[in-house]
Design an enzyme around this catalytic site. Structure first.
Site, short mmCIF file in Angstrom:
data_model
loop_
_atom_site.label_atom_id
_atom_site.label_comp_id
_atom_site.label_asym_id
_atom_site.label_seq_id
_atom_site.Cartn_x
_atom_site.Cartn_y
_atom_site.Cartn_z
N GLU A 72 -43.31 9.04 45.95
CA GLU A 72 -42.15 8.66 46.77
C GLU A 72 -41.44 7.55 46.00
O GLU A 72 -41.92 6.41 45.98
CB GLU A 72 -42.60 8.12 48.14
CG GLU A 72 -43.27 9.15 49.02
CD GLU A 72 -42.31 10.20 49.53
OE1 GLU A 72 -41.09 9.95 49.55
OE2 GLU A 72 -42.78 11.29 49.87
N GLU A 111 -30.47 2.13 41.12
CA GLU A 111 -30.95 1.60 42.40
C GLU A 111 -31.03 0.09 42.29
O GLU A 111 -31.85 -0.44 41.54
CB GLU A 111 -32.35 2.17 42.70
CG GLU A 111 -32.85 1.75 44.05
CD GLU A 111 -34.31 2.13 44.29
OE1 GLU A 111 -35.14 1.92 43.38
OE2 GLU A 111 -34.60 2.60 45.39
P1 NDP Z 1 -43.11 -0.81 41.82
O1 NDP Z 1 -43.03 0.54 41.21
O2 NDP Z 1 -42.91 -1.99 40.95
O3 NDP Z 1 -44.53 -1.03 42.52
C1 NDP Z 1 -45.03 -0.17 43.50
C2 NDP Z 1 -46.53 -0.30 43.54
O4 NDP Z 1 -47.06 0.15 42.30
C3 NDP Z 1 -47.00 -1.73 43.72
O5 NDP Z 1 -48.20 -1.73 44.49
C4 NDP Z 1 -47.31 -2.14 42.29
O6 NDP Z 1 -48.25 -3.17 42.22
C5 NDP Z 1 -47.90 -0.86 41.76
N1 NDP Z 1 -47.92 -0.76 40.31
C6 NDP Z 1 -47.18 -1.43 39.39
N2 NDP Z 1 -47.51 -1.02 38.14
C7 NDP Z 1 -48.46 -0.07 38.27
C8 NDP Z 1 -49.19 0.75 37.35
N3 NDP Z 1 -49.01 0.69 36.04
N4 NDP Z 1 -50.09 1.62 37.85
C9 NDP Z 1 -50.29 1.73 39.18
N5 NDP Z 1 -49.64 0.97 40.09
C10 NDP Z 1 -48.73 0.10 39.65
O7 NDP Z 1 -42.10 -0.79 43.04
P2 NDP Z 1 -41.77 -1.99 43.99
O8 NDP Z 1 -43.00 -2.56 44.61
O9 NDP Z 1 -40.83 -2.88 43.27
O10 NDP Z 1 -41.02 -1.22 45.18
C11 NDP Z 1 -39.70 -0.90 45.13
C12 NDP Z 1 -39.52 0.57 44.80
O11 NDP Z 1 -40.19 1.37 45.76
C13 NDP Z 1 -38.06 0.97 44.88
O12 NDP Z 1 -37.72 1.77 43.78
C14 NDP Z 1 -38.01 1.77 46.16
O13 NDP Z 1 -36.96 2.71 46.20
C15 NDP Z 1 -39.34 2.43 46.20
N6 NDP Z 1 -39.65 2.85 47.55
C16 NDP Z 1 -39.59 4.19 47.86
C17 NDP Z 1 -39.82 4.62 49.16
C18 NDP Z 1 -39.77 6.09 49.52
O14 NDP Z 1 -40.13 6.44 50.63
N7 NDP Z 1 -39.35 6.96 48.61
C19 NDP Z 1 -40.11 3.67 50.23
C20 NDP Z 1 -40.17 2.30 49.81
C21 NDP Z 1 -39.93 1.91 48.50
P3 NDP Z 1 -47.79 -4.70 42.06
O15 NDP Z 1 -46.63 -4.92 42.97
O16 NDP Z 1 -49.02 -5.40 42.49
O17 NDP Z 1 -47.44 -4.88 40.63
#
Ligand code: NDP
Length: 512
Positions: free
Chosen positions: A267, A403
């Site tokens: 997602e 975005e």
């Molecule tokens: P990120 O992609 O930065 O992070 C999402 C999650 O992935 C966090 O828990 C993060 O951990 C983790 N993560 C980061 N690097 C890795 C890796 N290499 N391997 C595995 N996990 C990893 O997104 P954001 O948290 O900044 O969230 C915003 C994004 O989420 C936006 O693009 C938004 O559109 C999307 N989103 C989509 C939704 C949907 O329903 N389609 C709903 C809500 C948000 P950590 O933060 O601890 O680094």
């Protein structure tokens, strides 16, 4: 071991939900193997307000082993659906009991208003009740193979070990969309919330423990994505990775998971058009465009960040929007008079400032915002950013294509239905879109041809756990919620049962 200092925000009974150890592995609360911790920052003040344990790669491996051993032991996966549904309903009841605490934790971590956090917890409760009912009514499918001696049935089994990774904007809600179907299906889980916003998930896991989720079924590791993410996503012991987050992270997870042919549900982001025809009801259109983009300061994957408005009304419509945006009250989420909160982090704040510079450089007209709100009563350390409106945008501008994930609205104009449709589909994403018109035939034509996972006609932003949620194109694959969302957590098995066996009769030649 970390001792969270949140007493000035929460009472002692509230701190009970966080506890003094924050990793939950194999039914045990513990600190990180190396004693590592992370400080959490209140977005409304920029001040550290809590410290939590931060998992190491070894902790992540231990969590996967616990989930694997628990799944293979079969006790949870073979419980009756009635028992699992009962656990889900108990979780829902405890969410009601602890709603105020969970909401405060969510606001402290994310900055969103308390009113929004309360709605989030209500939604999480609905998600659990829905999945309890859904699993109870799931049935095997009988297939007529044309032989009365054969009973052929398609059954669904829990998929196995699920790694669930959630973002920071709706920490508990997004995690619940994953944990509820996983538990309902009988799978086991390693949950990883965002390192920025782990508190509500820690509290929620304690609720699950109290509700009777057996040890090892639900494991929790919070830690920096780049550190523990690769361990969680590159393991032959994991059967499903369900990820909500950004496109770049999602793409790299899919590449890593491919090494073990692990199923991945993604997602990802969105760049969502909100298309307004001249005949749309003006008052509700202005109101929904405003809410659709500025709620939670635009930090919403389905935020309607691209206003695509018919040329005849565009000038007056944008004037109305600017007037309304001027009165949006940005403030501390704990202050009941705030209508929207700060951005989640300084990183997001810097990102918005860069997008504003980019918008101006590319020729868009800044009509409102572009920096901190013009107020002197906000905490100077908070991550404040005013609702921002750019008019006269074109499809090639980065603020239109990328975005921004913040409170920035871009305005494009159209003259014909065909042009509106082309603009609405002119994005690599495809998460959500809105159409506003009084001409229902036209509205339905648009609904059919917009390449987005959710389309709202004369409304915006709503979802229900009963209907699937997910994206076309770069917004991801798979679906959450609804029956399809549950199916992501299940393997499908075809059982062919011959009740009256006879020889196959194929190889009939015998040596004399
Ligand atoms: P990120 O992609 O930065 O992070 C999402 C999650 O992935 C966090 O828990 C993060 O951990 C983790 N993560 C980061 N690097 C890795 C890796 N290499 N391997 C595995 N996990 C990893 O997104 P954001 O948290 O900044 O969230 C915003 C994004 O989420 C936006 O693009 C938004 O559109 C999307 N989103 C989509 C939704 C949907 O329903 N389609 C709903 C809500 C948000 P950590 O933060 O601890 O680094």
């Amino acid at each position: 071991m970390a001792q969270p200092d949140i007493s000035h925000h929460l009472g002692p009974s509230d701190s009970r939900l966080i506890g003094d150890a924050h990793l939950y592995i194999g039914g045990e609360w513990r600190g990180a193997r190396d004693g590592g911790t992370r400080e959490l920052t209140n977005p409304a003040t920029g001040e550290v307000f809590a410290t939590v344990d931060e998992a190491t790669a070894d902790d992540a491996r231990a969590a996967i082993s616990a989930a694997r051993a628990t799944f293979d032991d079969g006790e949870w996966s073979s419980t009756s659906v009635t028992e699992r549904a009962a656990v889900l309903r108990t979780i829902a009841d405890l969410l009601v009991r602890d709603k105020a605490t969970l909401a405060r934790l969510e606001t402290l971590d994310t900055g969103k208003t308390l009113a929004e956090s309360v709605i989030d917890v209500d939604d999480v409760e609905s998600v659990f009740r829905y999945h309890a009912a859904l699993i109870e009514t799931s049935a095997d499918r009988l297939v007529d193979v044309g032989d009365p001696a054969v009973v052929s049935r398609v059954i669904r089994e829990p998929i196995g070990v699920c790694v669930l990774i959630a973002p920071w904007n709706y920490p508990l809600l997004q995690m619940s969309w994953k944990i509820a179907p996983a538990l309902a299906a009988g799978a086991t889980v390693v949950a990883k919330p965002s390192e920025v916003t782990p508190l509500s998930t820690i509290a929620f896991v304690r609720i699950c423990e109290e509700a009777g989720v057996p040890p090892g079924v639900l494991n929790l590791v919070q830690g920096a994505g780049p550190n523990i993410g690769p361990v969680l996503t590159d393991s032959p012991d994991v059967d499903l990775i369900s990820f909500t987050g950004g496109l770049t992270t999602g793409t790299s997870i899919a590449q890593t998971a491919a090494r073990h042919v692990t199923k991945v549900a993604l997602e990802l982001g969105g760049k969502n058009p909100h298309i307004v025809f001249a005949d749309a009801d003006r008052e509700s259109a202005v109101d929904h465009v405003l809410t659709g983009v500025f709620l939670h300061s635009g930090q919403v994957c389905s935020a309607g960040t691209r206003l695509i408005v018919q040329d005849d009304i565009a000038d007056a419509f944008v004037d109305d929007l600017v007037e309304r945006a001027r009165h949006i009250r940005v403030g501390d989420g704990l202050d009941p008079t705030s209508e929207t909160g700060p951005l989640v982090s300084r990183t997001q704040l810097d990102k918005m400032a860069a997008y504003v510079r980019s918008g101006i450089e590319s020729g868009a007209v800044l009509r409102h915002g572009g920096g901190p709100p013009d107020r002197d009563d906000l905490h100077p350390g908070g991550f404040w950013f005013a609702p921002t409106i750019f008019d006269h945008c074109t499809r090639t501008m980065p603020i239109v294509r990328e975005e921004t994930f913040g409170p920035i609205l871009t305005v494009e104009r159209f003259t014909s239905e065909a042009q509106a449709l082309a603009l609405g589909n002119d994005t690599s994403y495809g998460l959500a879109a809105g159409v506003r018109t009084a001409d229902i035939a036209r509205g339905e034509r648009m609904v059919r041809r917009l390449r987005h996972g959710t389309v709202w006609l004369n409304d915006f932003g709503h979802y229900t756990p009963r209907a699937e949620w997910g994206g076309f194109g770069a917004s991801g694959n798979g679906r959450e919620l609804g029956p399809t969302g549950l199916a992501e957590y299940q393997e499908i098995k075809h059982v062919w049962h011959n009740t009256s066996p006879t020889p196959a009769g194929w190889f009939t030649h015998r040596e004399p």
